[in-house]
Design an enzyme around this catalytic site. Structure first.
Site, PDB file in Angstrom:
ATOM      1  N   CYS A 144       0.806  -1.236   0.000  1.00 49.94           N
ATOM      2  CA  CYS A 144       0.000   0.000   0.000  1.00 49.94           C
ATOM      3  C   CYS A 144       0.836   1.282   0.000  1.00 49.94           C
ATOM      4  CB  CYS A 144      -0.965  -0.006   1.182  1.00 49.94           C
ATOM      5  SG  CYS A 144      -0.205  -0.482   2.731  1.00 49.94           S
ATOM      6  N   HIS A 237      -2.153   6.952   3.861  1.00 48.95           N
ATOM      7  CA  HIS A 237      -0.727   6.956   4.215  1.00 48.95           C
ATOM      8  C   HIS A 237      -0.071   8.256   3.726  1.00 48.95           C
ATOM      9  CE1 HIS A 237      -1.199   2.941   5.506  1.00 48.95           C
ATOM     10  NE2 HIS A 237      -0.583   2.286   4.547  1.00 48.95           N
TER      11      HIS A 237
END
Ligand code: NAP
Length: 346
Positions: A144, A237
């Site tokens: 990710c 993120h």
């Protein structure tokens, strides 16, 4: 008629995001869900600890969960399986003729398996021809935090060449699955370690940015140093990058490389493709997880704070949604491009 698909690991964090994103997909329709022996035999609504904000789609809620045996009534399976079991199960499905679109790390470095970000390296899909699975195949998604970073690096790599990258991440809790990190560990805290994350960030971009040479990938060749931290944010993120380029470039040239970047998914107008893969923000307090993570269906990368670096050439901040662009959404885009390119015998 829509294309029937199955979800392996359907009860997990990524599995639930698959179900949410596929609930109104114009091409795909979930007809089977599979998970561990603990869940198998139960109705999906009874087995899952559903934590998406939208309710469980009615079409899925009453499906009976199956074991992960390659006996699902579909050709394409999306895998959100725990990495401890994903490798063997995905191989079995591919051998049985399924197209396996995986989020797990197990097959990412198989020499004949594309590690795919469709805007970046859709030509790597040619590797599938090398696979020995007959009608089946395996295509993987990067980690990710790798996906956001590699999308941001691609336009710079193409235009100026990359000589070195340093990255420090601030990663969301959903990246640890469910139940993930204990609340007492993360409230009022930052955890300066995420197991296996730094080696993935330091290696995966080199395969993705590598070039297809006949039937193999010549990996890109520059050092990446990663430090990964878990922070008390739910999704999204944030990553602070410093980059040295091979060729001198102005800040305006970097920004225009990002703003003008687009790939095959945009040309093909694929359903889950962001209109623009990268957005650059001039405001000096952006991007932020809460504000930009859902930008352009959660599939875009937001970049900001580009400035000169006294050690590297430039530094900047990027943000991407870890369970949409970084997991289920990215995997669905992989399947969309494969369907559009007629790589799946439906
Ligand atoms: P998770 O929430 O722990 O879900 C794991 C899934 O695997 C569950 O459906 C579970 O089913 C199933 N499973 C576990 N053991 C099994 C077994 N022995 N046989 C069959 N199924 C089994 O994990 P996650 O966060 O969704 O992550 C799934 C995968 O995606 C991992 O490989 C992870 O590294 C990767 N990934 C995650 C993210 C993210 O942001 N979370 C991003 C990119 C990639 P039961 O409910 O029945 O136990």
């Amino acid at each position: 008629m829509k294309i029937p698909v199955g979800i392996l690991g359907a009860t997990g964090s990524v599995g639930q995001k698959f179900i949410q994103l596929l609930s109104d997909h114009p091409w795909f329709e979930i007809n089977s869900v599979a998970a561990s022996e603990r869940s198998a035999g139960k109705k999906y609504r009874d087995a899952v600890n559903w934590f998406m904000t939208a309710p469980i789609p009615e079409t899925v809620a009453d499906l009976t969960i199956r074991t992960c045996e390659p006996e699902l009534p579909c050709k394409i399976v999306f895998s959100g399986l725990d990495a401890s079991v994903a490798g063997d199960i995905e191989t079995e499905f591919a051998k049985a003729g399924y197209v396996v679109i995986s989020n797990s790390r197990n097959h990412r470095f198989d020499p004949d398996v594309p590690l795919l970000i469709p805007e970046v390296n859709s030509d790597h899909l040619k590797l599938i021809e090398q696979q020995k699975y007959g009608d089946g195949c395996i295509v993987t998604n990067p980690n990710c935090s790798t996906i956001g970073m590699t999308l941001a690096l691609k336009p710079l790599h193409d235009a100026f060449g990359i000589a070195a990258v340093n990255v420090v991440t601030l990663q969301a809790l959903s990246g640890a699955g469910y139940p993930g990190v204990a609340s007492l560990d993360i409230i009022d805290n930052v955890l300066p370690f995420i197991s296996n994350e730094e080696p993935k960030m330091e290696s995966e971009p080199l395969k993705i940015l590598g070039s297809l040479n006949g039937d193999k990938i010549d990996f890109a060749d520059f050092p990446i140093s990663a430090q990964c931290n878990r922070i008390p944010v739910l999704d999204g993120h944030l990553e602070c990058l410093s980059v040295t380029l091979k060729q001198k470039a102005s800040a305006d040239q970097l920004i225009s490389a990002w703003k003008n970047f687009s790939g095959e998914p945009q040309k093909m107008d694929l359903p889950l493709a962001p209109k623009q893969p990268i957005y650059y923000f001039e405001q000096n307090n952006l991007p932020q997880p809460k504000l930009q993570r859902n930008l352009d269906k959660g599939m875009a990368v937001s970049i900001g704070r580009l400035r000169e670096c006294p050690i590297f050439d430039y530094k900047f901040v990027i943000l991407s949604h870890n369970t949409i662009r970084g997991a289920a959404g990215g995997a669905i885009l992989n399947a969309e491009i494969m369907v559009k390119k007629k790589l799946i015998d439906l």
